[in-house]
Structure formats: C-alpha cells, structure tokens
Write a protein that holds these residues in place. Structure first.
Motif, PDB file in Angstrom:
ATOM      1  N   PRO A   1       0.809  -1.212   0.000  1.00 20.35           N
ATOM      2  CA  PRO A   1       0.000   0.000   0.000  1.00 20.35           C
ATOM      3  C   PRO A   1       0.844   1.264   0.000  1.00 20.35           C
ATOM      4  O   PRO A   1       1.983   1.266   0.460  1.00 20.35           O
ATOM      5  CB  PRO A   1      -0.809  -0.104   1.303  1.00 20.35           C
TER       6      PRO A   1
ATOM      7  N   PHE B   1       0.741   3.804   1.812  1.00 20.48           N
ATOM      8  CA  PHE B   1       1.195   4.321   3.103  1.00 20.48           C
ATOM      9  C   PHE B   1       2.338   3.501   3.675  1.00 20.48           C
ATOM     10  O   PHE B   1       2.857   3.811   4.723  1.00 20.48           O
ATOM     11  CB  PHE B   1       0.040   4.453   4.095  1.00 20.48           C
ATOM     12  N   VAL B   2       2.702   2.406   3.003  1.00 16.84           N
ATOM     13  CA  VAL B   2       3.945   1.710   3.361  1.00 16.84           C
ATOM     14  C   VAL B   2       5.059   2.193   2.440  1.00 16.84           C
ATOM     15  O   VAL B   2       6.182   2.458   2.885  1.00 16.84           O
ATOM     16  CB  VAL B   2       3.766   0.182   3.241  1.00 16.84           C
TER      17      VAL B   2
ATOM     18  N   PRO C   1       6.506   6.043   3.423  1.00 14.28           N
ATOM     19  CA  PRO C   1       7.527   6.198   4.461  1.00 14.28           C
ATOM     20  C   PRO C   1       8.853   5.533   4.095  1.00 14.28           C
ATOM     21  O   PRO C   1       9.919   6.050   4.413  1.00 14.28           O
ATOM     22  CB  PRO C   1       6.913   5.518   5.689  1.00 14.28           C
ATOM     23  N   LEU C   2       8.766   4.385   3.385  1.00 18.31           N
ATOM     24  CA  LEU C   2      10.011   3.717   2.976  1.00 18.31           C
ATOM     25  C   LEU C   2      10.802   4.617   2.035  1.00 18.31           C
ATOM     26  O   LEU C   2      12.030   4.749   2.160  1.00 18.31           O
ATOM     27  CB  LEU C   2       9.710   2.368   2.321  1.00 18.31           C
TER      28      LEU C   2
ATOM     29  N   VAL D   1      -5.592  11.136  -0.518  1.00 10.67           N
ATOM     30  CA  VAL D   1      -5.538  11.468   0.896  1.00 10.67           C
ATOM     31  C   VAL D   1      -4.215  11.022   1.501  1.00 10.67           C
ATOM     32  O   VAL D   1      -3.532  11.779   2.201  1.00 10.67           O
ATOM     33  CB  VAL D   1      -6.714  10.788   1.629  1.00 10.67           C
ATOM     34  N   VAL D   2      -3.825   9.779   1.208  1.00 10.48           N
ATOM     35  CA  VAL D   2      -2.640   9.212   1.844  1.00 10.48           C
ATOM     36  C   VAL D   2      -1.392   9.990   1.471  1.00 10.48           C
ATOM     37  O   VAL D   2      -0.625  10.435   2.333  1.00 10.48           O
ATOM     38  CB  VAL D   2      -2.485   7.733   1.426  1.00 10.48           C
TER      39      VAL D   2
ATOM     40  N   THR E   1      -1.286  13.414   2.871  1.00 15.02           N
ATOM     41  CA  THR E   1      -1.055  13.418   4.315  1.00 15.02           C
ATOM     42  C   THR E   1       0.412  13.136   4.630  1.00 15.02           C
ATOM     43  O   THR E   1       1.050  13.863   5.386  1.00 15.02           O
ATOM     44  CB  THR E   1      -1.932  12.341   4.987  1.00 15.02           C
ATOM     45  N   ILE E   2       0.940  12.073   4.043  1.00 13.37           N
ATOM     46  CA  ILE E   2       2.293  11.657   4.406  1.00 13.37           C
ATOM     47  C   ILE E   2       3.329  12.687   3.978  1.00 13.37           C
ATOM     48  O   ILE E   2       4.283  12.973   4.710  1.00 13.37           O
ATOM     49  CB  ILE E   2       2.609  10.278   3.787  1.00 13.37           C
TER      50      ILE E   2
ATOM     51  N   ARG F   1      -6.478  15.945   1.228  1.00  9.78           N
ATOM     52  CA  ARG F   1      -6.293  16.294   2.630  1.00  9.78           C
ATOM     53  C   ARG F   1      -7.409  17.242   3.078  1.00  9.78           C
ATOM     54  O   ARG F   1      -7.973  17.099   4.166  1.00  9.78           O
ATOM     55  CB  ARG F   1      -4.923  16.949   2.788  1.00  9.78           C
TER      56      ARG F   1
ATOM     57  N   PHE G   1     -10.352  17.422   2.042  1.00  9.07           N
ATOM     58  CA  PHE G   1     -11.601  16.707   2.212  1.00  9.07           C
ATOM     59  C   PHE G   1     -11.661  15.993   3.556  1.00  9.07           C
ATOM     60  O   PHE G   1     -12.654  16.077   4.273  1.00  9.07           O
ATOM     61  CB  PHE G   1     -11.804  15.701   1.076  1.00  9.07           C
ATOM     62  N   VAL G   2     -10.594  15.261   3.894  1.00 11.55           N
ATOM     63  CA  VAL G   2     -10.616  14.518   5.153  1.00 11.55           C
ATOM     64  C   VAL G   2     -10.734  15.478   6.328  1.00 11.55           C
ATOM     65  O   VAL G   2     -11.515  15.257   7.259  1.00 11.55           O
ATOM     66  CB  VAL G   2      -9.358  13.641   5.283  1.00 11.55           C
TER      67      VAL G   2
ATOM     68  N   ALA H   1     -14.232  16.587   6.490  1.00 10.01           N
ATOM     69  CA  ALA H   1     -15.143  15.574   7.016  1.00 10.01           C
ATOM     70  C   ALA H   1     -15.007  15.469   8.523  1.00 10.01           C
ATOM     71  O   ALA H   1     -16.005  15.366   9.242  1.00 10.01           O
ATOM     72  CB  ALA H   1     -14.855  14.224   6.350  1.00 10.01           C
ATOM     73  N   LEU H   2     -13.783  15.509   9.008  1.00  9.56           N
ATOM     74  CA  LEU H   2     -13.574  15.364  10.454  1.00  9.56           C
ATOM     75  C   LEU H   2     -14.105  16.579  11.203  1.00  9.56           C
ATOM     76  O   LEU H   2     -14.609  16.466  12.306  1.00  9.56           O
ATOM     77  CB  LEU H   2     -12.084  15.152  10.750  1.00  9.56           C
TER      78      LEU H   2
ATOM     79  N   LEU I   1      -7.238  -3.833   1.999  1.00 11.11           N
ATOM     80  CA  LEU I   1      -6.405  -2.658   1.738  1.00 11.11           C
ATOM     81  C   LEU I   1      -7.158  -1.392   2.150  1.00 11.11           C
ATOM     82  O   LEU I   1      -6.584  -0.468   2.737  1.00 11.11           O
ATOM     83  CB  LEU I   1      -6.065  -2.615   0.249  1.00 11.11           C
TER      84      LEU I   1
ATOM     85  N   PHE J   1      -5.248   3.675   8.759  1.00 12.64           N
ATOM     86  CA  PHE J   1      -4.069   4.520   8.654  1.00 12.64           C
ATOM     87  C   PHE J   1      -4.449   5.979   8.869  1.00 12.64           C
ATOM     88  O   PHE J   1      -3.741   6.738   9.516  1.00 12.64           O
ATOM     89  CB  PHE J   1      -3.428   4.340   7.283  1.00 12.64           C
TER      90      PHE J   1
ATOM     91  N   ILE K   1       8.960   4.687  12.226  1.00 10.91           N
ATOM     92  CA  ILE K   1       9.842   3.989  11.287  1.00 10.91           C
ATOM     93  C   ILE K   1      11.311   4.275  11.548  1.00 10.91           C
ATOM     94  O   ILE K   1      12.161   3.422  11.341  1.00 10.91           O
ATOM     95  CB  ILE K   1       9.444   4.341   9.826  1.00 10.91           C
TER      96      ILE K   1
END
Lengths: 310, 365, 529
Positions: A146, A148-149, A152-153, A251-252, A255-256, A264, A266-267, A270-271, B298, B305, B328
C-alpha cells in the motif's frame, strides 16, 4: 462523424445532471446524518455565540430549506463559505488545493502510462520467459504494497538516508518535492496498466485478425502495431476512472508528504464537519468522474469504428 | 479433452491446483488464516499486555530477559520496593536474593515481582528475626519476541495475528455483502433485460459517479465507531462491479437457448434465475470475489491509517502499519512486519483470484 | 515437380494427435480438395503449411513449397513466402478481418510489406483488387470497415487480400461455410474464375463433398487425422473405395416423409404474424426498428411438417419463436387448437406450454451446462407435473432417453460429456417428455456433421409417426427439408416468397429467389439418394 459527436456530447451532459443531483443529495443526507456539528470545538462556545454562528451560516433553518438553498446556490456555481476555515469560501479552498492535486495526479498518470504500457508490452513480447515472470513479480509487489507503506520507505531511503530528496512539503511545486509523491502515486497504477496491457495484447494477438496478418507474411512490427490498437481498448476504459481519481487528489500521499491538496482538505473537512467543504469536494470529484467517463467513450469511439455506428 | 468427464467446478479446481504458484498462494493463505485463528493462544503473550520492561524490542529468537539485564532489573525493582537487593544469584531460571532494609519489610511489596515483566511471583525462603532481611526466590519469566515489540512493549507477532482476525473478517464480511447484493441485482437486471435492465443499470452508473473513497470516508464519519457497520456499508458500495459482471453474464445467458428452452417449458422467472442464470454466471463472480477481499483489506488498512478505521484497543493490520509508519526511524520492524504479512496476504489473494479467473475461462487448457 | 508437396506431416497436442502423417501433392494450376468432417484434421493441415498453428502444437514431417522446406523455416524467410506466394482465405470473414481498420488499409498491408509499394500505390492496387473480386462501388468500399460489409463482401475482401501479391497457391479453408447458400455459390464461382484467370493452384478445404465436384481435379478425404482416400474427383464420386468417402457421398438424408393422414385436425395456426425489433444504434447514431417478420399466415395439422426455408435474416427463427410464444415483440394472432394464445398472459400461457415445444440449432448452447442431462430432460415435469416425486421424474427421464435412442444410464452426466448429435437428442427428449402436439425445430441439424444429421432426421420422422407430432421445421438446408417436410414456406426479408408442396416447390420453383436457393443447394436428383 464530427457532426454526430456534438449532439452525443450534449446528450451525455444532459444525462449527467440527474447523476450529479443524486450525488449532491446523497452526500447532503450523509453529512447531515453525521453526529456533531461544525462548531463543536474543544472548548464549547457560549450558547448565544453558537446560536449566532448557526444563524449566520443558515444552520438554524430546517434541513429541507438548507438543502434547497444549497442546491440553488450550487446552480449559480456558488459552493458556499467554508465552516472550518474562516473567511474563505469553499471555491477558494478547492482552488488552492486543485492545482497541487492535479499537478501530482497528471504527472503520476503520465508516468504510470509510460511505465505500465512499456512494461506490459515487454512482458507480452517475452510471454512465459524470465522477463515476463520478473514483470509479474514486480507488478504484484507494486500492486499489493500500500501507498502508506511505500511512502515512508521512500522517505527513509531517499530523504533521510541518501538525502537526495526532501521528505515532504510543497514549496510551490518545486520539482524535487514532486518526485516521491508522484512515484508513490504512480507505482500501483503502472502495475495495473502493465497487467492490463500485457493481458490485452496477448488476448488480441491470439485472435483471428492477427492470424490473418501472420498469414499475409507481415513483419512483427506491423502486427504489433495492429495489436496495440486493439489492446488499447481495455486500457482506455481503465484510464477514465483512474485519471479522475488521481487528478482529484490522494488522501494518503497528501497526508504523508504534507501536501496542501484536495484529498487532505476533504478529510479535514469531514472530520471537522465542514459541511460545505465536504459537499464541494464531492461535487468536484463527481464532475471529474463524469467528464472522464465521457472522454473514455469518445476515445473508444475514436479507436473502434464499431462503437460509432454499430 | 481428458477433462471431459469432470464438472466445471472439478475442472476448475484441477486447473487451479495444477499451477504451482496458485498452490503456494493457497498454502500461504491457509497458513495465515490458521495462524490468525489459533496463533494468539500459542505465542505466550496477550495482545493487549503492555510490557514496560521491553519497549521497542527488535525481532529476534533470543530469550528475554537477557542475563545481563536481570541484575539491573532487580535493582530497579528493589528501588521501587524501597529495599536493597543483595546476594543476587541466578540459576535454572530462578533468582535468589536477599532483600535488605533499615526497617522491617512488609511482605506485600513482593507483589512488585509478579507485576514486573521479568519475574514470576516471589516466595519467601527465609526471614531474619528483625524482619529487615528477607531471603526471596522468584522464577525468571522467560519469553521471546519473535517479531519484536511496539512502543508499549506489546508483542508484535501476537498483535499482528489478532489484527489479522479483524482485517480478514472485515474483508470477508464486506465481500460477502457485495456478493449478495451484486449477484442478486445483476442477475435480475441482466435476465429481465430491456427497460428494467436499462433503469437498474442507470442507477449503477450514477452510483459509479460517486467518488468512492470520498464516499467511504463519509460513511465512516456517519457510522462513527461501528467498524462492522462501516464495512457492511463498504460492501454495499463495492457491489457495483459485481452487479455489472453478473449482469453482463446474465445478459448473454438470457440469449442462450437453454434459457429459451426453460421459458418455453413455462419455468418461472425465479426458477430460471436460480437454476440457470446464477449458477452459470458464478465463474467470473468467484474470481472477482477473490480479488475483492484484498481490495477491502487494503481499504480497511487505508482507513485505519487515517485514524478512521479500527480503533484501540482493537487492532488490525492497518492500525499496526500506521503505528509502524510513525515510528519507522526508531523501530522499522514495526512497519516492516505487519506490512509484510499484509502484502503476503494480498499478493496470495490476488494471485489466487487471477489464476481462478484464468482457470474459469472456457477455453483454458 | 509438385508446387506443394507434403510428406508425413503430423500435428500433435498434449491431448492427442490432430493429424497423422499426411501425404499430399499439389501441382501448379491444379485444385486439390481436402475433405473431412469437423475434427478430421483438415484445417490443422492448412495451418501447418502456413506456420500458423498455436505454440502448443508439435509439428513433424515435411512441407516443401516450390523446393523450399517450410517446416522449421525461420520467420523472416517464411514471411517472404506466406502472403506473397501463398495466400490464405479463412472460414469466418467477419472474425478474420481486423474490425478496427478500413478494408482498404488491410488489403494494402501485404502490398506494402512484400512489394514495397507506397501507401498511395498500394491503395490504387487495392482498388483494382476489389474490382477484381467483384465488389461494386469499390472506390467507396475501400474506406469501409468490415462491420459495414455483408458476409459475402467480407469474404471477397479476404480473397482480395490473399491474392494481392499474386501468389502461386491459394489455400481456402471452408471459405463459404459461414455464408448463405446463394452467396456461397457466388464465392465459389469467383474462386473458380480467379483460378482460371490467374493460373492459381488451389487447396480447397471443406466438409461438404458436394461443393468439390465442380471445383477440384483431385480429392483427398480425411478422417480422424488420417488420409483415408485420395484420387481424381471423377473416380471418387463414381467409385468411392473407403467407407468414409462413401459415407460423405451418401450422407444426404434419405427417404421421404409419409403423407399427413386425411382429416388430421389443425393444431396450431397463425394469422398476420409480425415481429419487429428496436434498432441498435452506435454511440452517435440511432437505428430505425428492424422488421424481422411481416404478416405470415400458417396452419399446422397433426402429423404435418411445415418446412420454413430462407437465408439468415429471412425471419425464419423469429417465426418459430413467435409460434411458441418466446418472442415478446410479436404481433398478430396465434391459436393453439381453440385457444387464442395472444390473449393469454404468462400465467395463462403456462399450462398450455407443454403442448408446443422448441428445439434449437446449437446443441452446445441449448443445454444448461451445470445440470445433469437427466435433470435437463425432466425440467418440464417440474412445471407441468408438479405432483411427481424426484424418483418418478427420473424414471420418466430415463424413458425419454430410450425414446431418443440414448443410453438411459448416461443421464447422470453433464452436457459436456456428450457429442453434438447426442446433445441434440437430449434437447429433443426435453421437448417430447411433455407429450407435446407441436414441435418447432429451429435448424436442429445444421450444426451437425452429415452422417449425424441423417440419424437425427430418421429419429424425428420416427417420433412424428409414433406420436402424431406437428413440426415446424426451420432450415436453410433444402436436402434436410426435402426429407422431412410435407409443405415448404420460403421466406425472404421477413416476407413470404413462395409456398407449396415440398416436392413441387423444389422441382419447379416459381420465384427467382427460390430458384437461386434450389440451384445453390445442388440437391442429389430425386430417387438417387
């Protein structure tokens, strides 16, 4: 053909009206069903101040009235004021986010298409040989890890360890800041396109028209060109919704990498129960989806004569 | 030709199992599912147990506590008991020591031993007459953290397995909902055809224009903390593709002569759907369902997440990966381990779905 | 020296051998017919010559073309021969042409590849070729897409492509099978004419021995991958030596139907029956509704067979479906005995349905693939005899199996375990288990090989005699119609062209269209079959 295209497009645009209407209605109902409201802060407001705010934004009216007002404003192109970001309208907020999201999305789409079609073509040419298996393995990884993995990597590898690229931020769209987000966005799409291209090519190459071309003793290059045109059809249908999704922000990734895009916004909206911002985003995305579906149909007709007048 | 005597299901199973990759994927899936079901009872850790003595322990086969950490740990324990630890000896998994103090020692302080993560309940071997010296034995609690621990010292392996239950269950739940709605809706639309089909599919088209991710986030906001409801809702959104696939199949099945023959026999619409349309449309549906499960898993991890999905103390692969992504730099295994399990599951599911689709193709060898 | 010489050519797949050491020789300017039923390996032979077999095929033996060994020849060298010196025409002209390109571009391809012509030169030559193969208005047709052409025109385009580079050898693999009989005759005439004019050698592959007589100098008969007989056409027709050749020659259905008993009651009648479908447009166009059938009247008596003939699109299937009330778009009157079916709704129609049953053309598509053959046959009993237990239904199914001369023990198998002919028997059993009075047979024999066809025709006649069934027999095959029908109705574009006693219509057709159909069918003379 061209004189038939315009009525077709017009007809489709008219058909889009009920679609958009339903989208607006459904999201209106959903947002209002959500518990809480836009002015529930951590420190509760004084009841009179709350009353005031609600009146200013028209939230004191019965829901059907609010709905009718929203629809009316929407028809004039007015998406209303944002409830969470004071002094800004939703249109202004989306106007700030859209260039960010579209830049990233367009670059990712382009990268995915070039990379995906190329790898897919290579894999089809090398069917059953190690190169094909290698592409399959690569594809599986890119499709299943995904974002979001991956993100960050990538940040660790290229940002923190190698120090080649910044780990986030927009900085007015400076190229260095675009690389990692675009890669994150493009990877799974490239994998999907590679898979589609490979399978479609192999499928087309096995058909009888391609057998006819071989019977005519045509060189591989000519046959490949013919096959590509047929294989483009499934890829085109995939690209429509994908493009709409990519261009309207992720979104992901936003955000990251700390990017000020639509996803971003939108989220957060919504919140924070920013009703108008949520609705505005939904409408924007739906317009994109409708537009790209129309583009897909037109592209289809361009490639396949049977679709035009079957 | 040699498969002529087998039913479609039998042939499909044979074709699928003839493929080594598909076999391996099925084995991986079975293993992961079994581990998630039975594993948490076997790891020796409770998923929520916080071990303050072992925060951010890297993965290894080593036995904890490490010998060199026992004495310092006892000293810290003694400090908290407000006593001194003397004559410490470790042998055969047991520590013997003498607690010394300037005042008589209340034996209730011994509960500190069993509260620590390193030792079991302590027993008094001998007590000096003045009560200021206490000879104590306590078993060393030996544990392993195969995949390390998180910031709170919770065993990551156990948490991954427990989280897997949630992730897999949600994937299956949403897929089942999508399957149910999609098959019924698509089969009916395709079989009825004509105006009914046009109207039913127009609705699907409209729903397609709903921005999916946006929609799911809205649903999450509305349904709030009820994860199960959220995924029922996800299933209720994801049925669109299923309905299209089944409808396409049903449309073509409707024109087959065996359906015409059934109509000519006067078989009712319900019976035609049940006996002829649905069974024959099921092939691609099964394959698509296998591909939908990873999609939903997913999606769950994506929502978790963002902090919108599964909430503490419940955990899922998405929650674990989100925690891992945040730490991380200090403890990369917290991201790598759950991500690896997730990716293995997704890859295996995708592969099985893919091969299933190929095996179900009528011309497949 | 032979232009094409095939020695010990074998093709094998994982499942078995498709072609077993074939020997053939074909000289310049000669026509050799390769004849066999489906699965005999005749197409495999052609594909092997052209290097077009799928990768899974294992080929051995030798194919020499004008001195060059083709088996194992590297692709560039092979590509200098195929398309240039050997042309090939396939069975399905719709699926053999690329739907995404105008036909002019497709004909130009081999010219550009082999002759190095520019696009403009190739286009000019393509125009000549289209004229050569008899396409009218060739200039405009150059920019047409395959789906805009008729089946016959597509096959002409295919032939133009194959002949573009003036090859020495043309391989035609069932070039007329997918076409209507009248078009079939035109294409055969075209091939014969081109062969004579261009001095081509022709390898003509077909399942239909009758086509061969006028086309070929020599015939090779294949059966199950083996060459069973070869020789001059005259000799094979006069004195076939192998049982296979005799089978193929004699395979036209034998015998005639017994006349309808006098005073047999009318069981089914239609008046002013019409069917029209909404047009299917493209993205940018909307088509007008298509009238499939217009104003047909008919009456069927018990024990009578009405043959309905016509080419594809003539409305004959719509007529059949309208009679058994499977055509929601039908208007007009349909009566069964004294009941007006057009006034009944679904529920009202249901109890009557057992009296009129259809049997369809494609034996592979007409059986629900996941049910057992017994369940399929017994399905009607669930509706019309709901009181029966599962065991009783099964017993009735076994009985029906015996009636259509299938082994009742095989009823627990699923449809794919049966051959085409057996499947058609299952479909017939499904219809007659309800003891119907009218059976609409929609091309029930056209998907079957001739020898199987003959047995099904005999079975149908036998069932009719025993149960006094009335048949509406739809077919494009006049030989089968002659063996089964008392009267014949000729349809064209949804309208009646001619109607009369079968023998009379076939012997002395009144209308030009019927004459063309009869001429194209090339029936064996009365009394000989």
């Amino acid at each position: 053909m061209t004189d038939a295209v315009i009525p077709f497009v017009l007809r489709r645009l008219v058909q889009a009206v009920p679609t958009l209407f339903l989208v607006v209605t459904l999201s209106f109902v959903l947002v209002r069903l959500a518990p809480g409201g836009p002015f529930d802060l951590e420190r509760p407001l004084a009841p009179s101040a709350m009353e005031n705010l609600r009146r200013v934004y028209g939230l004191d009216q019965p829901l059907p009235v609010q709905y009718a007002r929203y629809l009316g404003a929407l028809l004039t192109g007015d998406l209303g004021p944002s409830f969470s970001v004071r002094d800004l309208s939703v249109a202004e907020l989306l106007g700030r986010g859209l260039p960010v999201s579209m830049t990233l999305g367009a670059l990712a789409l382009l990268a995915a298409l070039v990379l995906g079609a190329g790898l897919g073509g290579l894999a089809a040419a090398a069917k059953g040989r190690p190169l094909d298996h290698a592409v399959t393995a690569l594809r599986t990884v890119a499709l299943t890890v995904p974002g979001f993995v991956v993100a960050p990597l990538l940040q660790i590898a290229f940002g923190l360890s190698l120090r080649w690229l910044p780990v986030g931020g927009w900085e007015g769209g400076a190229p260095a800041h675009l690389v990692l987000p675009v890669v994150t966005l493009a990877l799974p799409q490239a994998a999907a396109i590679a898979q589609l291209t490979r399978n479609a090519l192999l499928e087309v190459l096995a058909t009888q028209p391609m057998r006819t071309l071989r019977a005519l003793g045509l060189p591989r290059r000519v046959i490949a060109l013919h096959a590509l045109r047929g294989a483009a059809l499934p890829v085109i249908s995939y690209l429509g919704p994908t493009a709409a999704g990519l261009l309207t922000g992720s979104v992901v990734v936003e955000t990251i990498f700390g990017l000020p895009g639509i996803g971003r916004a939108f989220v957060d909206g919504a919140l924070n129960r920013d009703y108008t911002l949520v609705m505005g985003t939904v409408v924007l995305v739906a317009v994109f989806v409708v537009a790209f579906n129309l583009l897909v149909d037109l592209a289809y007709a361009l490639v396949d004569p049977r679709v035009r007048h079957a | 030709m040699s498969a002529a005597g087998l039913s479609l299901a039998g042939r499909t199973r044979r074709r699928l199992l003839a493929d080594p990759l598909a076999r391996a994927s099925l084995a991986v899936l079975g293993l992961i599912a079994l581990a998630c079901l039975a594993g948490p009872a076997l790891t020796g850790h409770a998923a929520e147990r916080i071990a303050y003595d072992y925060p951010r322990t890297p993965p290894s086969l080593a036995v904890y506590p490490r010998p060199e950490t026992i004495v310092p740990a006892l000293e810290r324990l003694a400090l908290r008991m407000r006593v001194r630890a003397e004559d410490v000896a470790v042998a055969d998994g047991t520590v013997r020591l003498t607690l010394a103090s300037d005042r008589p020692i209340d034996e209730r302080v011994l509960t500190f031993f069993s509260r620590s993560d390193l030792f079991g309940p302590a027993a008094v071997a001998a007590r000096s007459a003045d009560g200021r010296r206490l000879a104590v034995t306590a078993p060393v609690r030996e544990t392993r953290f195969l995949l390390g621990t998180d910031a709170l010292g919770r065993d990551l392996l156990t948490r991954i397995l427990v989280g897997g239950r949630v992730s897999l269950a949600l994937g299956l739940l949403a897929t089942a909902v999508a399957l149910l709605i999609g098959v019924a809706y698509g089969a009916l639309a395709g079989y009825l055809g004509g105006a009914a089909d046009a109207a039913m599919m127009r609705l699907v088209d409209i729903l397609y224009a709903l921005p999916f991710i946006v929609f799911v986030i809205l649903l999450v906001v509305v349904f709030g903390r009820s994860v199960v409801l959220v995924f029922v809702a996800v299933g209720a959104v994801e049925w669109l593709d299923m309905a299209r696939i089944v409808r396409g199949e049903a449309l073509s099945i409707r024109r087959r002569d065996y359906v015409r023959a059934a109509e000519a026999l006067g078989v009712s619409t319900g019976a035609i759907l049940r006996r002829h349309v649905v069974p024959n449309a099921l092939g691609p549906v099964v394959a698509y369902a296998a591909l939908l499960v990873p999609k939903v898993i997913l999606l769950e991890s994506f929502l978790s997440f963002l902090g919108l999905g599964v909430q503490e103390p419940m955990t899922s692969w998405g929650v674990l990966i989100a925690e891992g992504a945040r730490s991380i730099e200090t403890s990369p295994w917290m991201l790598v381990a759950p991500a690896a399990v997730l990716v293995a599951t997704l890859a295996a599911l995708n592969l099985v779905g893919d091969r299933l689709r190929a095996a179900l193709e009528p011309g497949a060898a | 020296m032979a232009l094409l010489s095939v020695r010990g050519l074998s093709v094998a797949y994982a499942g078995g051998t498709a072609l077993d050491s074939l020997d053939l020789a074909l000289h310049r300017g000669e026509t050799l017919a390769l004849v066999g039923e489906s699965g005999s390996g005749k197409s495999q032979a052609a594909l092997a010559v052209m290097g077009l077999l799928p990768e899974a095929a294992r080929v051995s033996g030798s194919v020499r073309f004008d001195g060059t060994e083709l088996i194992g020849l590297p692709r560039p060298a092979l590509d200098r021969i195929r398309g240039a010196r050997i042309g090939m025409v396939f069975q399905e002209p719709m699926s053999a042409l690329d739907p995404l390109f105008p036909v002019g571009r497709q004909i130009a391809l081999p010219l550009q590849a082999h002759r190095g012509l520019t696009r403009a030169q190739a286009r000019a030559r393509a125009l000549d070729l289209l004229t050569l193969v008899g396409i009218r208005d060739a200039e405009r047709r150059l920019s047409a897409y395959p789906h805009e052409l008729s089946g016959g025109e597509r096959q002409r385009v295919m032939i133009a492509m194959a002949l573009a580079c003036e090859p020495d050898l043309l391989i035609a693999d069932e070039p007329t099978t997918a076409l209507d009989v009248t078009v079939q005759a035109q294409i055969l005439a075209l091939l014969a004419d081109l062969k004579a004019r261009l001095g081509l050698a022709l390898l003509f592959i077909t399942h239909d021995l009758r086509l061969v007589r006028r086309m070929a100098e020599r015939v090779a008969v294949l059966r199950a991958g083996r060459l069973v007989e070869t020789g001059p056409t005259e000799r094979i027709f006069a004195r076939p030596q192998s049982p296979e050749a005799r089978d193929l020659l004699a395979a036209e259905p034998r015998g005639r139907k017994a006349p309808v008993p006098a005073g047999a009651p009318v069981v089914m009648a239609a008046r002013g029956l019409s069917v029209s479908y909404p047009g299917r447009g493209g993205l940018f166009t909307r088509a007008a509704p298509r009238r499939a059938l217009q104003g047909i009247d008919l009456a069927l008596r018990a024990g009578q067979t009405l043959g309905v003939v016509g080419e594809s699109g003539s409305g004959k299937s719509s007529l059949g479906r309208a009679l058994v009330r499977l055509e929601p778009a039908a208007t007009g009157l349909v009566r069964f005995e004294d009941r007006d079916l057009t006034r009944l709704d679904r529920a009202g129609l249901r109890p009557l349905r057992r009296f009129f049953q259809p049997v369809f053309q494609d034996p592979y598509g007409s059986l629900s693939p996941r049910l057992s053959a017994g369940e399929i046959v017994a399905e009607g009993l669930r509706v019309h005899a709901p009181g029966l237990s599962a065991r009783e239904r099964d017993a009735r199914a076994a009985e029906a199996f015996a009636q259509v001369r299938l082994d009742p023990e095989t009823r627990h198998r699923q449809p794919h375990a049966f051959s085409g002919g057996q499947r058609q028997r299952i479909a017939i059993a499904r219809a007659i288990i309800l003891r119907p009075k009218v059976v609409v047979l929609d091309e029930p024999t056209s998907a079957l090989d001739r020898t199987v066809q003959r047995d099904i025709v005999a079975l149908l006649r036998d069932l009719q005699a025993r149960h006094g069934l009335a048949y509406l027999f739809i077919s494009h095959d006049l030989a089968v119609v002659r063996a089964l029908a008392d009267t014949v109705l000729v349809l064209r574009d949804g309208r009646e062209v001619e109607r009369g006693e079968t023998a009379a219509v076939l012997a002395r057709p009144r209308e030009a269209y019927t004459r063309a159909l009869v001429a194209a069918a090339d029936l064996a003379p009365e009394g000989q079959s």
